[in-house]
Design an enzyme around this catalytic site. Sequence first.
Site, PDB file in Angstrom:
ATOM      1  N   GLY A 134      -7.235 -88.477  16.719  1.00 48.42           N
ATOM      2  CA  GLY A 134      -6.983 -87.727  17.936  1.00 48.42           C
ATOM      3  C   GLY A 134      -6.037 -86.590  17.660  1.00 48.42           C
ATOM      4  N   CYS A 135      -6.359 -85.461  18.273  1.00 49.48           N
ATOM      5  CA  CYS A 135      -5.596 -84.244  18.037  1.00 49.48           C
ATOM      6  C   CYS A 135      -4.130 -84.478  18.379  1.00 49.48           C
ATOM      7  CB  CYS A 135      -6.154 -83.134  18.913  1.00 49.48           C
ATOM      8  SG  CYS A 135      -5.448 -81.528  18.536  1.00 49.48           S
TER       9      CYS A 135
END
Lengths: 300, 300
Positions: free
Chosen positions: A124-125
């Site tokens: 996840g960013c």
Amino acid sequence: MEKERQLARIDDTSAYLIAPSPHASRLTRGVQGTDQDGKTVALNVVEERPLTIYLNAQEIVTAMTIGDYPEYLALGFLRNQGMLKAGDDITGVDYDEEIETVVVRTKTHTTFEEKLKKKTRTSGCAVGTVFGDMMEGLEGITLPATSVRTSDLYKLAATINRTPSLYLEAGAIHGTVLCQQDRPLVYMEDVGRHNAVDKIAGWMLSEKVPADDKVLYTTGRLTSEMVIKTSMMGIPVLASRSGFTAWGVEIAQQVGLTLIGRMKGQRFVCLSGEDRLIRDADPSKIADDPRKSGRKGAAQ
Amino acid sequence: MEKERQLARIDDTSAYLIAPSPHASRLTRGVQGTDQDGKTVALNVVEERPLTIYLNAQEIVTAMTIGDYPEYLALGFLRNQGMLKAGDDITGVDYDEEIETVVVRTKTHTTFEEKLKKKTRTSGCAVGTVFGDMMEGLEGITLPATSVRTSDLYKLAATINRTPSLYLEAGAIHGTVLCQQDRPLVYMEDVGRHNAVDKIAGWMLSEKVPADDKVLYTTGRLTSEMVIKTSMMGIPVLASRSGFTAWGVEIAQQVGLTLIGRMKGQRFVCLSGEDRLIRDADPSKIADDPRKSGRKGAAQ
């Protein structure tokens, strides 16, 4: 493509200790394509390279990075992960460009093998790095009560947004800037938002730069990871053009970090650590023109 | 904060199979702070939660996610990592909200233990997920030669940017939309850019939706990871408002993915797979007003 909308850039970046290198050939690549009219267009796009970080004999992580300052990135990443302690005696930082690795060597071996067992790979960013340790590292952190003038924050944002950068040159990149009062000191950029922060952490570690009088400005979102890293670095103020996540706000409030987001033109929102703010600027005297800075806010 | 600059939103999202849920209480949290004038402000910020994904008995990853569609996220992540093969017989997907885990069960156990050994933990917004397998997974991929009309791409961008979303409600979030011709079908949002893509992959896997006639639209940058995931999903066209990285372009050209970036108003740049484009729209007839859409481009 936003150039016509940008404010005039500053020409003299000599006030920076480290300024962006928008024209460094290794950081961008010329590519050809077509535009909406089918016309051939040539543009510069940012590079993205794997860099594998070792702590002594142990492979720790492969980061996707633009590729500048690999030693700072490795040191800062390990420090912000709590895998390098403040006291650790670093005996060497060896970068091998050919095999895209950095090896950080310490005198006394760390507890990382143990730590690695506890680790979860993360996705996840908002969290590209390993999470377990990051929360651990926060235990017992108290950030200094250093005050910050809103007049300085406005000056910083104006200067940073006018500074020639890879962002203005090629886009698709994040910037993070270590600042002191109204002066931006070190402006790092990277394809990974937190890599830019880690490079600053690595520079601070190498140069033994105190954190308690600093402000960190980022183009990215104020996620849990950004807040944790800033706290790990001991920097009391984090400001961004972009927005917040709920957990980022929650952690900032827990550790007493001053968290300022959605900073565009005269506007900003402070969601934590209000007590540090000295409101010495009259916002109505600040040009409120968020869209003309060439910087975007929101989901960065 | 950009509302005054946005185009009118569409009211009817019934054409979507899955539309964003900007008002779902679990996805945002009300927080209080102060604005530039010291006035108390209340705003909604997006949630950010850990979700730990298991494949059978093996813990694989902890993703930071907004928390909707955990089953799709788990399935899509494992599929896009190549840890679930097309043929694998999935016997169960069990989400436990309390302990924030999803367990994906397969009939015949996969080779993931072996794979995990080869894995490197990755860092960086551009690659939050595990990299080794991703490149592996690309071997032998050939994307269908399905053509795409620029008139459809313009319609898609206009519809998507007018669709009520968490982005328009709270900001600091990425969106990815699975589209067919001029119709957006599934619009996923997440704090992690690639989580939104993985949720779409999970939905496609669950619903057995063919990929060869689809277009993927994302608000994020066209990094190596976005290009790899889109290719793993078998979708021949990837479009974005945002910019490119050199490696993203390189991989797209290798696998023959049509890669369109910097799509704002009438403008776009195609850096790969030009051959799929049917240029049936007159760009000069498209409103060129990138800044009024409420969507940002650049380093997302």
